[in-house]
Design a protein around this motif. Structure first.
Motif, PDB file in Angstrom:
ATOM      1  N   THR A 113      50.684 -31.665  24.081  1.00 54.45           N
ATOM      2  CA  THR A 113      51.268 -30.549  23.332  1.00 54.45           C
ATOM      3  C   THR A 113      51.580 -31.061  21.930  1.00 54.45           C
ATOM      4  OG1 THR A 113      53.488 -31.130  23.996  1.00 54.45           O
ATOM      5  CG2 THR A 113      52.356 -29.545  25.376  1.00 54.45           C
ATOM      6  N   LEU A 114      51.890 -30.141  21.053  1.00 53.56           N
ATOM      7  CA  LEU A 114      52.186 -30.494  19.668  1.00 53.56           C
ATOM      8  C   LEU A 114      53.257 -31.584  19.587  1.00 53.56           C
ATOM      9  CD1 LEU A 114      51.488 -29.617  16.790  1.00 53.56           C
ATOM     10  CD2 LEU A 114      53.247 -27.882  16.948  1.00 53.56           C
ATOM     11  N   ASP A 115      54.275 -31.467  20.419  1.00 50.60           N
ATOM     12  CA  ASP A 115      55.370 -32.433  20.392  1.00 50.60           C
ATOM     13  C   ASP A 115      54.914 -33.849  20.711  1.00 50.60           C
ATOM     14  OD1 ASP A 115      57.170 -30.620  19.658  1.00 50.60           O
ATOM     15  OD2 ASP A 115      58.081 -30.332  21.621  1.00 50.60           O
ATOM     16  N   ASP A 116      53.868 -33.963  21.510  1.00 49.00           N
ATOM     17  CA  ASP A 116      53.381 -35.303  21.857  1.00 49.00           C
ATOM     18  C   ASP A 116      52.826 -36.028  20.645  1.00 49.00           C
ATOM     19  OD1 ASP A 116      53.891 -35.225  24.665  1.00 49.00           O
ATOM     20  OD2 ASP A 116      52.199 -33.866  24.866  1.00 49.00           O
ATOM     21  N   THR A 117      52.434 -35.269  19.619  1.00 46.81           N
ATOM     22  CA  THR A 117      51.910 -35.940  18.442  1.00 46.81           C
ATOM     23  C   THR A 117      52.932 -35.952  17.309  1.00 46.81           C
ATOM     24  OG1 THR A 117      50.874 -33.899  17.649  1.00 46.81           O
ATOM     25  CG2 THR A 117      49.514 -35.352  18.989  1.00 46.81           C
ATOM     26  N   LYS A 118      54.043 -35.253  17.479  1.00 46.54           N
ATOM     27  CA  LYS A 118      55.037 -35.215  16.395  1.00 46.54           C
ATOM     28  C   LYS A 118      56.249 -36.083  16.690  1.00 46.54           C
ATOM     29  CE  LYS A 118      53.952 -31.149  13.878  1.00 46.54           C
ATOM     30  NZ  LYS A 118      54.336 -29.855  13.365  1.00 46.54           N
ATOM     31  N   ASP A 119      56.657 -36.123  17.939  1.00 51.64           N
ATOM     32  CA  ASP A 119      57.814 -36.918  18.313  1.00 51.64           C
ATOM     33  C   ASP A 119      57.357 -38.373  18.437  1.00 51.64           C
ATOM     34  OD1 ASP A 119      60.638 -36.822  19.941  1.00 51.64           O
ATOM     35  OD2 ASP A 119      59.258 -38.281  20.786  1.00 51.64           O
ATOM     36  N   ARG A 120      58.023 -39.245  17.712  1.00 51.50           N
ATOM     37  CA  ARG A 120      57.568 -40.642  17.615  1.00 51.50           C
ATOM     38  C   ARG A 120      57.420 -41.324  18.980  1.00 51.50           C
ATOM     39  NH1 ARG A 120      54.724 -43.814  14.499  1.00 51.50           N
ATOM     40  NH2 ARG A 120      55.188 -45.974  14.908  1.00 51.50           N
ATOM     41  N   ALA A 136      40.256 -50.171  29.468  1.00 52.64           N
ATOM     42  CA  ALA A 136      39.739 -50.223  30.839  1.00 52.64           C
ATOM     43  C   ALA A 136      38.299 -49.710  30.912  1.00 52.64           C
ATOM     44  CB  ALA A 136      40.638 -49.396  31.758  1.00 52.64           C
ATOM     45  N   GLY A 137      37.743 -49.309  29.777  1.00 52.16           N
ATOM     46  CA  GLY A 137      36.354 -48.846  29.762  1.00 52.16           C
ATOM     47  C   GLY A 137      36.194 -47.377  30.115  1.00 52.16           C
ATOM     48  N   ALA A 138      37.314 -46.644  30.225  1.00 54.51           N
ATOM     49  CA  ALA A 138      37.231 -45.220  30.575  1.00 54.51           C
ATOM     50  C   ALA A 138      37.042 -44.365  29.318  1.00 54.51           C
ATOM     51  CB  ALA A 138      38.496 -44.798  31.312  1.00 54.51           C
ATOM     52  N   VAL A 139      36.648 -43.132  29.533  1.00 55.60           N
ATOM     53  CA  VAL A 139      36.493 -42.189  28.419  1.00 55.60           C
ATOM     54  C   VAL A 139      37.632 -41.169  28.505  1.00 55.60           C
ATOM     55  CG1 VAL A 139      35.008 -40.418  27.380  1.00 55.60           C
ATOM     56  CG2 VAL A 139      33.977 -42.428  28.469  1.00 55.60           C
ATOM     57  N   PRO A 140      38.599 -41.224  27.566  1.00 47.48           N
ATOM     58  CA  PRO A 140      39.652 -40.211  27.583  1.00 47.48           C
ATOM     59  C   PRO A 140      39.071 -38.826  27.283  1.00 47.48           C
ATOM     60  CG  PRO A 140      40.253 -42.076  26.173  1.00 47.48           C
ATOM     61  CD  PRO A 140      38.801 -42.217  26.500  1.00 47.48           C
ATOM     62  N   VAL A 141      39.472 -37.841  28.089  1.00 46.47           N
ATOM     63  CA  VAL A 141      39.066 -36.451  27.847  1.00 46.47           C
ATOM     64  C   VAL A 141      40.357 -35.682  27.592  1.00 46.47           C
ATOM     65  CG1 VAL A 141      37.930 -34.410  28.789  1.00 46.47           C
ATOM     66  CG2 VAL A 141      37.066 -36.690  29.356  1.00 46.47           C
ATOM     67  N   ILE A 142      40.498 -35.176  26.369  1.00 46.72           N
ATOM     68  CA  ILE A 142      41.788 -34.643  25.936  1.00 46.72           C
ATOM     69  C   ILE A 142      41.677 -33.158  25.599  1.00 46.72           C
ATOM     70  CG2 ILE A 142      43.592 -34.882  24.154  1.00 46.72           C
ATOM     71  CD1 ILE A 142      42.777 -37.830  23.922  1.00 46.72           C
ATOM     72  N   ASN A 143      42.697 -32.413  25.984  1.00 45.83           N
ATOM     73  CA  ASN A 143      42.785 -31.006  25.558  1.00 45.83           C
ATOM     74  C   ASN A 143      44.254 -30.710  25.290  1.00 45.83           C
ATOM     75  OD1 ASN A 143      42.180 -28.340  24.935  1.00 45.83           O
ATOM     76  ND2 ASN A 143      41.529 -27.770  27.017  1.00 45.83           N
ATOM     77  N   GLU A 144      44.509 -29.585  24.673  1.00 44.32           N
ATOM     78  CA  GLU A 144      45.893 -29.159  24.553  1.00 44.32           C
ATOM     79  C   GLU A 144      46.348 -28.665  25.933  1.00 44.32           C
ATOM     80  OE1 GLU A 144      46.713 -26.337  21.442  1.00 44.32           O
ATOM     81  OE2 GLU A 144      48.827 -26.895  21.531  1.00 44.32           O
TER      82      GLU A 144
END
Ligand code: GLU
Length: 385
Positions: A113-120, A136-144
């Protein structure tokens, strides 16, 4: 013809738009996703880390629920889109996991969520998870996290989310794959004189103007959010490419000369140092400053001794210190121009008094603005507004 060797980049964030991933009737466009995963596997082979920022939860949820009351064609209410996102996201995660595993790659899902990128603190947590997955060699798959993020607390578009992820992960390239193949001086479908811009050295006011007006619902995920993403990414020292994903092997196509716009990163040494300062995990000390200093710092000024009310910790000149408001909230981080003993003596005093107190004329600033980076919510808000 512009070509870009993607394998020259160390860490690449690839943002994939909903329309590329999901067909309204048939659900996930498996065959296309397979070609993308093959490109990703090739990049991994040649040593680049890849992070996927995937849209599509709402679109896929709609496809899954097409024969039910939720599958209607009218505009969606917030709680309807959240329910669809919840249904679509679980399918999306499964699809990515399967498609990547066919290429012997492991997927790891992160919903932000937005807070995850704004709150230090949350920012550092999310960053550590991404780092661990990559190690670990994994591929992060990210969404909101669309099923819980309501309007006030959501990005709403994955262009800016992807740029934040790129900055957070220290990526050096962000690729926005969507249905447009780059930036034009005007919308090419409306203006026959629109010119394609292959290379953008700097995001100037003219470039911003080309992206069109702000704020309308229609501009969501349009060129405006892409330029904003460019601003966030290039400021963090990350290059950006806008390319069409409406072809198979969309990443390989970029290297083979398919049309795309390339935005140069802001490579000033100050940026590099600031990135490094922001990345320091354990500041050795803390400066508590008054509101005058807080405002001055937010407007880009250096921290003068006069604005420092209290100094704690034990640090030498050049060590990283946290800069906090009177309530102890950290909003900046920087390199101390004085060691702790001296900083305590000159805190709250005028710069002109330094020589008299310390016996030598040191630096006027406690933390110089080139050695400082705003880290808290303040900078995130400034960047986005
Ligand atoms: N997060 C939204 C979704 O997965 C997409 C936002 C966007 O397309 O930019 O449906």
């Amino acid at each position: 013809m512009t070509t870009t060797r993607l394998e020259d980049y160390r860490r690449i964030v690839v943002k994939v738009g909903s329309a590329l991933l999901v067909d309204r009737r048939d659900g996930l466009r498996r065959q296309w996703v397979e070609t993308l995963c093959r490109d990703i596997a090739a990049l991994r082979e040649s040593g680049s880390d890849v992070i996927i920022v995937s849209s599509g939860s709402i679109a896929l949820g709609r496809a899954v629920m097409r024969d039910t009351g939720l599958g209607h064609d009218r505009g969606l209410k917030l709680e309807e889109s959240q329910a669809l996102a919840s249904i679509g996201q679980i399918a999306l995660a499964k699809d990515w996991s399967e498609a990547l595993s066919e290429k012997s790659l492991v997927a790891g899902q992160i919903l932000l969520t937005l807070d995850d990128t704004k709150d230090r603190r949350r920012y550092l947590n999310a960053r550590a998870t991404i780092q661990q997955l990559l190690e670990a060699g994994a591929v992060p798959v990210i969404n909101e996290n669309d099923s819980v993020a309501t309007n006030e607390i959501r990005y709403g578009d994955n262009d800016r989310l992807a740029a934040r992820v790129a900055s957070m992960a220290g990526a050096d390239l962000l690729v926005l794959l969507s249905d447009v193949d780059g930036l034009y001086t005007a919308p090419p479908d409306k203006d026959p004189d629109a010119q394609f811009l292959p290379h953008i050295a700097e995001i100037t006011a003219d470039i911003e103007a080309m992206a069109g007006d702000a704020g309308s619902d229609l501009s969501r995920g349009g060129m405006k959010t892409k330029i904003e993403a460019g601003r966030i990414a290039t400021k963090a020292g990350c290059a950006m490419i806008i390319a069409s994903g409406k072809r198979d092997h969309p990443l390989r196509a970029i290297a083979e000369g398919a049309r795309h716009s390339h935005f140069e990163p802001d490579a000033s040494p100050v940026t590099a140092r600031k990135k490094w300062i922001a990345g320091q995990l354990d500041p050795a000390g803390r400066f508590f400053v008054d509101t005058g200093a807080l405002e001055a710092l937010k407007s880009g000024k250096s921290l003068l001794p006069a604005g420092v009310r209290k100094v704690t910790g034990s640090f030498a000149r050049g060590d990283t210190v946290a800069i906090c408001d009177h309530a102890g909230f950290e909003f900046a981080r920087g390199l101390a121009a004085y060691g702790a003993d001296e900083a305590v003596q000159i805190a709250g005093r005028k710069s002109s008094e330094i020589a008299g107190i310390l016996g030598y004329s040191g630096r006027a600033a406690m933390v110089h603005r080139d050695d400082m980076v705003l880290t808290g919510a303040q900078i995130a808000l400034n960047e986005d507004e």
